[in-house]
Design a protein around this motif. Structure first.
Motif, PDB file in Angstrom:
ATOM      1  N   GLU A  35       0.824  -1.211   0.000  1.00  0.00           N
ATOM      2  CA  GLU A  35       0.000   0.000   0.000  1.00  0.00           C
ATOM      3  C   GLU A  35       0.861   1.265   0.000  1.00  0.00           C
ATOM      4  O   GLU A  35       0.628   2.187  -0.788  1.00  0.00           O
ATOM      5  CB  GLU A  35      -0.921  -0.019   1.219  1.00  0.00           C
ATOM      6  N   VAL A  36       1.857   1.325   0.868  1.00  0.00           N
ATOM      7  CA  VAL A  36       2.707   2.520   0.956  1.00  0.00           C
ATOM      8  C   VAL A  36       3.582   2.650  -0.279  1.00  0.00           C
ATOM      9  O   VAL A  36       3.744   3.749  -0.828  1.00  0.00           O
ATOM     10  CB  VAL A  36       3.565   2.477   2.239  1.00  0.00           C
ATOM     11  N   ALA A  37       4.151   1.542  -0.734  1.00  0.00           N
ATOM     12  CA  ALA A  37       5.005   1.589  -1.928  1.00  0.00           C
ATOM     13  C   ALA A  37       4.217   2.084  -3.132  1.00  0.00           C
ATOM     14  O   ALA A  37       4.704   2.924  -3.908  1.00  0.00           O
ATOM     15  CB  ALA A  37       5.590   0.208  -2.210  1.00  0.00           C
ATOM     16  N   LYS A  38       2.997   1.577  -3.303  1.00  0.00           N
ATOM     17  CA  LYS A  38       2.168   2.008  -4.435  1.00  0.00           C
ATOM     18  C   LYS A  38       1.830   3.488  -4.325  1.00  0.00           C
ATOM     19  O   LYS A  38       1.912   4.228  -5.315  1.00  0.00           O
ATOM     20  CB  LYS A  38       0.895   1.171  -4.485  1.00  0.00           C
ATOM     21  N   ARG A  39       1.451   3.928  -3.142  1.00  0.00           N
ATOM     22  CA  ARG A  39       1.035   5.319  -2.977  1.00  0.00           C
ATOM     23  C   ARG A  39       2.177   6.288  -3.297  1.00  0.00           C
ATOM     24  O   ARG A  39       1.995   7.254  -4.046  1.00  0.00           O
ATOM     25  CB  ARG A  39       0.545   5.555  -1.540  1.00  0.00           C
ATOM     26  N   ILE A  40       3.366   6.014  -2.755  1.00  0.00           N
ATOM     27  CA  ILE A  40       4.501   6.915  -2.996  1.00  0.00           C
ATOM     28  C   ILE A  40       4.936   6.844  -4.454  1.00  0.00           C
ATOM     29  O   ILE A  40       5.206   7.873  -5.090  1.00  0.00           O
ATOM     30  CB  ILE A  40       5.671   6.576  -2.052  1.00  0.00           C
ATOM     31  N   ALA A  41       4.996   5.637  -4.993  1.00  0.00           N
ATOM     32  CA  ALA A  41       5.420   5.477  -6.390  1.00  0.00           C
ATOM     33  C   ALA A  41       4.477   6.213  -7.330  1.00  0.00           C
ATOM     34  O   ALA A  41       4.921   6.939  -8.238  1.00  0.00           O
ATOM     35  CB  ALA A  41       5.488   3.998  -6.755  1.00  0.00           C
ATOM     36  N   LYS A  42       3.180   6.046  -7.128  1.00  0.00           N
ATOM     37  CA  LYS A  42       2.215   6.705  -8.006  1.00  0.00           C
ATOM     38  C   LYS A  42       2.280   8.221  -7.868  1.00  0.00           C
ATOM     39  O   LYS A  42       2.100   8.954  -8.848  1.00  0.00           O
ATOM     40  CB  LYS A  42       0.802   6.202  -7.702  1.00  0.00           C
ATOM     41  N   SER A  43       2.555   8.711  -6.651  1.00  0.00           N
ATOM     42  CA  SER A  43       2.675  10.159  -6.460  1.00  0.00           C
ATOM     43  C   SER A  43       3.876  10.731  -7.187  1.00  0.00           C
ATOM     44  O   SER A  43       3.927  11.925  -7.493  1.00  0.00           O
ATOM     45  CB  SER A  43       2.773  10.489  -4.967  1.00  0.00           C
TER      46      SER A  43
END
Length: 321
Positions: free
Chosen positions: A147-155
């Motif tokens: 969840e955190v990896a996806k959120r930061i990567a997408k941002s």
């Protein structure tokens, strides 16, 4: 070719200890081993090594013990050209270890001690870790990490792939569907697809999954039968290359790495499957999880089978990075 294009992989880094045998002992029974060997392992770390060998920049985020095995494994990654500066050291836990029982047909059974791998936390996933990265790969079933990896990567405008394995599949779609929404590439094997898609028919199971999760590409690996891709409502299939298997450990990690490299190079979907199948096929002809082939080996293999157009395109695309 420079290495400005960096693929980040996060997950486990283990010491793998292999025992090759044709029998599993019963209680109080001993059996003979034909061979023993050891080497670096961990799905995410295997992925990082394979990416580096295929010609792109590679960075690894994970956690090891502050022990001699941790030292050895970090040095091994560095010798492969993997960026290790974000690896976390844990003083109160031992480096993760896996006992791999390899059958004479190359099949595997594993006994895993996670150890220091559990020291990786969402707080370790920062913008600094992803700075300069083009793609992020999470090879863990831990939803808080995904969840955190996806959120930061997408941002940051990065693409994301996930290979959560059986631990993720066991959670079920109701639990993980929101977390997996908007992942670019989701890798799983046929067992995991059936588990999540509630069908013994792999294609039907995969279709059930994508009907409930917004994922750009769903990849299902089929072992010696190749792999299939679901994208834009279409199913594409590529057969595996027939090779004598020695050790299948790490084949899925190698496939995922090759498919990711091909995706970064923006190859055609079928070409991505062919390249990944070829790379994984070469891996299973060698022992150990880290025996993924180098780029020139894969290109020579493909050329020998009449894929000159594909190999030329790969070299052309790599020349732009």
């Amino acid at each position: 070719m420079n290495k400005r294009t960096i693929v980040l992989s996060m997950g486990n880094l283990n010491l793998d200890i292999y025992v090759k045998t044709d029998a599993i002992p019963r209680p109080d029974e001993s059996v003979d081993a034909y061979e023993t060997y050891m080497g670096g392992g961990g799905s995410a770390a295997n992925f990082s090594v394979a990416v580096a060998r295929l010609g792109l920049g590679s960075r690894f985020l994970g956690s090891v013990g502050n022990d001699q095995f941790g030292d050895m494994l970090i040095k091994e990654l560095e010798s492969e050209g993997v960026d290790t500066k974000f690896i976390k050291r844990i003083s109160h836990e031992k480096t993760g270890t896996v006992i791999v029982i390899v059958g004479l047909d190359g099949s595997k059974r594993m006994i895993r001690y996670s150890g220091a791998n559990l020291g990786l936390t969402p707080n370790d996933i920062t913008n600094d870790v992803m700075n300069g990265v083009s793609h992020v790969h999470v090879a863990l079933g831990r939803t808080e990490i995904i969840e955190v990896a996806k959120r930061i990567a997408k941002s940051m405008g990065l693409t994301v792939s996930v290979d959560g394995g059986t631990p993720l599949a066991k959670k079920g779609l109701d639990v993980i569907k929101d977390i997996m929404n908007d992942v670019d590439i989701w890798f799983m094997n046929s067992f995991e697809a059936r588990e999540l898609g509630h069908s013994e028919n792999v294609v039907k199971a995969a279709e059930n999954i994508v009907s409930r999760v917004r994922v750009r590409e769903l990849i299902v690996t089929l072992g010696p039968r190749g792999a299939l891709l679901l994208r834009d409502g279409e199913v594409k299939y590529s057969d595996a290359f027939k090779v004598p298997p020695i050790d299948t450990t790490g084949a899925g990690d190698t496939f995922a790495a090759a498919y990711t490299v091909a995706s970064v190079l923006d190859l055609d979907p079928i070409d991505k499957l062919v390249f990944a199948n070829a790379t994984a096929s070469l891996k299973v002809t060698k022992r150990g999880a880290r025996s993924s082939p180098k780029l020139n080996e894969v290109l020579d293999f493909l050329n020998s089978l009449g894929y000159a157009k594909l190999t030329n395109e790969i070299l052309t695309q790599l020349g732009q990075f």
